[in-house]
Design an enzyme around this catalytic site. Structure first.
Site, PDB file in Angstrom:
ATOM      1  N   SER A 154      -7.161   5.658  -8.754  1.00 28.06           N
ATOM      2  CA  SER A 154      -7.339   6.161  -7.461  1.00 28.06           C
ATOM      3  C   SER A 154      -8.763   6.543  -7.345  1.00 28.06           C
ATOM      4  O   SER A 154      -9.557   6.457  -8.378  1.00 28.06           O
ATOM      5  CB  SER A 154      -6.350   7.479  -7.112  1.00 28.06           C
ATOM      6  OG  SER A 154      -7.140   8.118  -5.959  1.00 28.06           O
ATOM      7  N   TYR A 167      -3.691  15.440 -10.459  1.00 28.85           N
ATOM      8  CA  TYR A 167      -3.732  13.951 -10.117  1.00 28.85           C
ATOM      9  C   TYR A 167      -5.001  13.545 -10.390  1.00 28.85           C
ATOM     10  O   TYR A 167      -5.062  12.222 -10.699  1.00 28.85           O
ATOM     11  CB  TYR A 167      -3.298  14.116  -8.513  1.00 28.85           C
ATOM     12  CG  TYR A 167      -3.157  12.659  -8.085  1.00 28.85           C
ATOM     13  CD1 TYR A 167      -2.125  12.002  -8.400  1.00 28.85           C
ATOM     14  CD2 TYR A 167      -3.949  12.478  -6.951  1.00 28.85           C
ATOM     15  CE1 TYR A 167      -2.077  10.667  -7.892  1.00 28.85           C
ATOM     16  CE2 TYR A 167      -3.770  11.219  -6.244  1.00 28.85           C
ATOM     17  CZ  TYR A 167      -2.837  10.370  -6.692  1.00 28.85           C
ATOM     18  OH  TYR A 167      -2.357   8.800  -6.163  1.00 28.85           O
TER      19      TYR A 167
END
Ligand code: NAD
Length: 271
Positions: A154, A167
């Site tokens: 990401s 995350y």
């Protein structure tokens, strides 16, 4: 396309788009998800595609369920050529309410309030899930001396986003693991790369991007301001990169890269 693609988190917004694309190209696709109902519905929807899509229930955090899926896939399709580690995501319990800590400001969930369970969940799903799945599926690739692994990292792996420490750290671990595994398999005929999607509007993040009435949240407005292209990505905009990085004839000398797909977010300092 005479290949078998195994993809985890296959029922998700980005990953179901990848499943559909490979099926349209004529690949055999083993679509794995913890949500069997959703992944079965996907395979049913794609039943008339040129390639065969078969749904498998598998939990990327349960090695036995991955091995069971692998055995069934080998019986059905004869082995995996391309593994896409797609299962991942964030969770509200691993997300702070504040962007910056202030001793004077009262918010319900600061860094100090995040429960261990939320941090473990997010870190395990994103990092350990890719790790275990690669262990299960890459062994046969290594024996054959060929194969492709694509991880989904990401944008927050390069620079962490506010509010989502677990995350961000987990995706940084996914990028790091991509490089590690690429080096480890470099002499075994297996290439390992990753894509790093920026901001896409999907099931995973809709609670962060939109208010209940469908307006952009203040955070989304900030995202759009910091994305030079001025919009969220469309799921279909990851497909070119996925196809490129998993095709030896297009990217045969590329291994260990993490390719941003982000409308320029990572290149922009905000000034
Ligand atoms: P999604 O939330 O739409 O789908 C995730 C899928 O994973 C779901 O179908 C879910 O059932 C499945 N899943 C959850 N836990 C699982 C487990 N333990 N084992 C197997 N399957 C499991 O997510 P998405 O938007 O399709 O994202 C795909 C990948 O891209 C994820 O790794 C995500 O972190 C990453 N990503 C997404 C964005 C975005 O904007 N959507 C941005 C950057 C990175």
């Amino acid at each position: 396309m005479n290949k078998t693609v195994v993809i985890t988190g296959a029922a998700g917004v980005l990953c179901s788009t990848i499943v559909e694309d490979f099926a349209l190209r004529g690949a055999n696709v083993a679509a794995l998800d913890i949500n069997y109902k959703a992944v079965s519905a996907l395979s049913e929807k794609l039943k008339d595609s040129p390639g065969k899509v078969k749904a498998y229930e598998a939990n990327v955090l349960d090695k036995k369920s991955l091995i069971d899926a692998q055995n069934a896939i080998t019986a059905e399709f004869g082995g995996c050529d391309i593994l896409i580690n797609g299962a991942g995501g964030n969770k509200p319990t691993a997300t702070t309410e504040d962007e910056f800590f202030s001793i004077n400001e009262k918010v319900d969930k600061t860094f100090f309030d995040l429960p261990e369970e939320g941090i473990d969940f997010v870190f395990n799903l994103n990092f350990k899930g890719a790790f275990l799945t690669s262990q299960v599926f890459a062994e046969a690739m290594a024996k054959r001396g060929c194969g492709q692994i694509l991880n989904i990292s990401s944008m927050n792996a390069f620079t962490p986003l506010t509010k989502i420490p677990a995350y961000s750290a987990a995706k940084a671990a996914v990028s790091n693991f991509t490089q590690w595994l690429a080096v480890y398999f470099a002499k075994s005929g297996i290439r390992v790369n990753a894509i790093a999607p920026g901001f896409f509007s999907t099931q995973q993040n809709k609670w962060l991007l939109y208010t209940q009435s469908g307006e952009l949240t203040p955070r989304s407005e900030k995202i759009i301001r910091n994305t030079p292209m001025g919009r969220f990505g469309e799921a279909s905009e990851i497909l070119g990169a996925v196809y490129f990085l998993t095709d030896d004839s297009l990217s045969g000398f590329i291994t260990g890269v993490v390719l941003p797909i982000d409308g320029g977010f990572n290149a922009y300092s905000g000034v």
